[in-house]
Design an enzyme around this catalytic site. Structure first.
Site, PDB file in Angstrom:
ATOM      1  N   ASP A   1       0.843  -1.196   0.000  1.00 27.62           N
ATOM      2  CA  ASP A   1       0.000   0.000   0.000  1.00 27.62           C
ATOM      3  C   ASP A   1       0.878   1.247   0.000  1.00 27.62           C
ATOM      4  OD1 ASP A   1      -1.989  -1.705   2.477  1.00 27.62           O
ATOM      5  OD2 ASP A   1      -2.130  -1.716   0.267  1.00 27.62           O
TER       6      ASP A   1
ATOM      7  N   ASP B   1      -1.063  13.751   7.661  1.00 23.69           N
ATOM      8  CA  ASP B   1      -2.155  14.751   7.643  1.00 23.69           C
ATOM      9  C   ASP B   1      -3.133  14.452   6.516  1.00 23.69           C
ATOM     10  OD1 ASP B   1       0.081  17.438   6.480  1.00 23.69           O
ATOM     11  OD2 ASP B   1      -0.311  15.407   5.759  1.00 23.69           O
TER      12      ASP B   1
ATOM     13  N   GLU C   1      -8.672  22.054   6.443  1.00 23.79           N
ATOM     14  CA  GLU C   1      -7.421  22.775   6.181  1.00 23.79           C
ATOM     15  C   GLU C   1      -6.748  22.211   4.938  1.00 23.79           C
ATOM     16  OE1 GLU C   1      -4.049  21.682   6.695  1.00 23.79           O
ATOM     17  OE2 GLU C   1      -3.095  23.642   6.600  1.00 23.79           O
ATOM     18  N   GLU C   2      -7.034  20.949   4.629  1.00 25.58           N
ATOM     19  CA  GLU C   2      -6.390  20.269   3.491  1.00 25.58           C
ATOM     20  C   GLU C   2      -7.109  20.479   2.165  1.00 25.58           C
ATOM     21  OE1 GLU C   2      -3.164  18.803   5.596  1.00 25.58           O
ATOM     22  OE2 GLU C   2      -3.567  18.321   3.494  1.00 25.58           O
TER      23      GLU C   2
ATOM     24  N   ASP D   1      -9.321  20.946  11.179  1.00 21.19           N
ATOM     25  CA  ASP D   1      -7.905  20.854  10.830  1.00 21.19           C
ATOM     26  C   ASP D   1      -7.507  19.429  11.188  1.00 21.19           C
ATOM     27  OD1 ASP D   1      -4.915  22.835  11.685  1.00 21.19           O
ATOM     28  OD2 ASP D   1      -5.239  21.033  10.443  1.00 21.19           O
TER      29      ASP D   1
ATOM     30  N   LEU E   1      -4.850  17.395  11.135  1.00 22.86           N
ATOM     31  CA  LEU E   1      -3.679  17.041  11.945  1.00 22.86           C
ATOM     32  C   LEU E   1      -2.759  18.250  12.020  1.00 22.86           C
ATOM     33  CD1 LEU E   1      -2.983  14.489  13.488  1.00 22.86           C
ATOM     34  CD2 LEU E   1      -1.464  13.814  11.631  1.00 22.86           C
ATOM     35  N   ASP E   2      -3.103  19.134  12.973  1.00 21.39           N
ATOM     36  CA  ASP E   2      -2.329  20.375  13.105  1.00 21.39           C
ATOM     37  C   ASP E   2      -0.981  20.083  13.762  1.00 21.39           C
ATOM     38  OD1 ASP E   2      -2.444  23.505  13.188  1.00 21.39           O
ATOM     39  OD2 ASP E   2      -1.616  22.826  15.098  1.00 21.39           O
TER      40      ASP E   2
ATOM     41  N   GLU F   1      -9.077  26.763  13.470  1.00 25.84           N
ATOM     42  CA  GLU F   1      -8.098  26.802  14.572  1.00 25.84           C
ATOM     43  C   GLU F   1      -8.565  27.810  15.624  1.00 25.84           C
ATOM     44  OE1 GLU F   1      -4.499  27.640  12.281  1.00 25.84           O
ATOM     45  OE2 GLU F   1      -3.909  25.537  12.309  1.00 25.84           O
TER      46      GLU F   1
HETATM   47  P1  P6P Z   1       5.731  28.885  13.986  1.00 23.03           P
HETATM   48  C1  P6P Z   1       1.968  24.196  13.030  1.00 23.03           C
HETATM   49  O1  P6P Z   1       2.452  24.313  11.726  1.00 23.03           O
HETATM   50  C2  P6P Z   1       1.218  25.467  13.356  1.00 23.03           C
HETATM   51  O2  P6P Z   1       0.188  25.675  12.459  1.00 23.03           O
HETATM   52  C3  P6P Z   1       0.700  25.388  14.776  1.00 23.03           C
HETATM   53  O3  P6P Z   1       0.416  24.088  15.179  1.00 23.03           O
HETATM   54  C4  P6P Z   1       1.822  25.994  15.574  1.00 23.03           C
HETATM   55  O4  P6P Z   1       1.367  26.579  16.765  1.00 23.03           O
HETATM   56  C5  P6P Z   1       2.371  27.045  14.619  1.00 23.03           C
HETATM   57  O5  P6P Z   1       2.120  26.564  13.308  1.00 23.03           O
HETATM   58  C6  P6P Z   1       3.848  27.239  14.806  1.00 23.03           C
HETATM   59  O6  P6P Z   1       4.240  28.261  13.912  1.00 23.03           O
HETATM   60  O7  P6P Z   1       5.712  30.020  13.014  1.00 23.03           O
HETATM   61  O8  P6P Z   1       5.920  29.362  15.406  1.00 23.03           O
HETATM   62  O9  P6P Z   1       6.665  27.755  13.631  1.00 23.03           O
END
Ligand code: P6P
Length: 335
Positions: free
Chosen positions: A66, A72, A95-96, A117, A119-120, A281
């Site tokens: 697979d 994400d 978000e995707e 979102d 997988l933030d 977010e």
């Molecule tokens: P920076 C992760 O990409 C994200 O969206 C959030 O989870 C996180 O708080 C932020 O970006 C971190 O951003 O600019 O501080 O690296």
């Protein structure tokens, strides 16, 4: 039974909350049930992420042939497939995905919309840093049929529920449906989210600030002055505060919710609206924060009062303990 600790699953909790709302349709409990299934499937993959060298990195084929997906992307597809057929939603946004996600023609359309979102912070996963899923639920505006962009672009104060999952040392789901904030910890041995933090309240003031200080040179004067203020010594106001920045929004917010203090992602001279997205977010976290007794602003107004114009728009975010956000707001509004 000697000890009176009751075991409350997520489903039991939602059903009990719904019974307190005569006229509740039951759709909401079904949405959260379907969503919690998706979260467990995501957890199963996230918890194996450290084995990528054995199981194959994204874009490669695993032992069973697979194609291994980026986590994400996997999370996004998992939530979509769990939520597209239940008949509770009329549209989704992720978000995707650049635009509205329609419910397939063959499935019934429901009364709600889901924005998420999937997988933030997933860029942190290789370092085994906590990451998370964030979601927001509104009642539709349009009468029936396929949902529209207007069903999605509603101000945050119209949310009927919001939540996040933090995949960390344990996996916790935290949600509100307008009756306080409640945390559930996943017991992997039985595959159930069990109530572990009932009616979470954010301390009125904390001793931690959370911001990426690498952006200092681009901040406005108010933010610079506020951070310097927090770093001065003043025992009466518990200063200097400690700086803590994980760089994963859900983890930084979860700590702020439980320990108090303030998380900031300001706009700056490069990006006046900062980095974080309003609809999936800032709005859901702001709803949770206010339900727990905290505040969330964009520097000018309450996050939940921002009227959105596009799905992926960004706003500055100052979120946390009421007294800390009040202090921050004073510095931001100084001439
Ligand atoms: P920076 C992760 O990409 C994200 O969206 C959030 O989870 C996180 O708080 C932020 O970006 C971190 O951003 O600019 O501080 O690296």
């Amino acid at each position: 039974m000697e000890n009176n600790t009751k075991i409350v699953t997520l489903e039991r909790h939602i059903n009990e909350m719904e019974r307190q709302h005569p006229g509740a349709s039951g759709h909401f409990s079904n949405i959260l049930r379907d969503l919690s299934l998706a979260i467990k499937i995501i957890w199963r993959e996230v918890s194996k992420a450290g084995l990528v060298n054995i199981l194959g990195a994204a874009g490669t084929q695993n032992v069973s042939g697979d194609l291994v997906k980026k986590l994400d992307v996997f999370a996004d597809e998992t939530i979509y497939k769990a939520m597209d057929h239940g008949g509770h939603l009329c549209a989704m946004a992720s978000e995707e995905h650049e635009s509205i996600i329609e419910i397939p023609d063959q499935y019934p359309k429901g009364k709600y919309v889901l924005l998420y979102d999937p997988l933030d912070g997933s860029g942190n996963i290789d370092a085994n840093v906590s990451i998370g899923t964030i979601f927001s639920i509104y009642r539709r505006i349009s009468q029936n049929g396929k949902g529209t962009i207007d069903d999605l672009l509603q101000p945050g104060y119209k949310q009927i529920a919001a939540g996040y999952v933090v995949f960390g040392s344990s996996t916790m789901l935290v949600y509100t449906s307008g009756d306080g904030v409640h945390g559930f910890t996943l017991d992997p041995s039985i595959g159930e989210f069990l109530l572990s933090h009932e009616n979470i309240k954010m301390p009125k003031r904390g001793k931690i600030y959370s911001v990426n200080e690498g952006n200092y040179k681009w901040w406005g004067t108010g933010v610079k002055k506020y951070i310097k203020y927090l770093q001065e010594e003043d025992k009466a106001s518990s200063r200097p505060y400690s700086g803590r920045y994980i760089g994963s929004l859900v983890a930084d917010f979860h700590r702020t919710l439980l320990y108090g203090g303030i998380y900031l992602y300001p706009g700056d001279s490069r990006n006046q609206n900062g980095k974080l997205r309003l609809m999936y977010e800032n709005n859901p976290l702001a709803y949770i924060c206010e339900q727990a007794g905290g505040r969330a602003i964009n520097g000018e107004k309450r996050i939940l009062d921002v009227f959105p114009t596009e799905l992926h728009q960004r706003t500055p975010l100052f979120i946390g303990s009421e007294e800390d956000v009040n202090d921050c707001e004073r510095f931001l509004k100084e001439p």
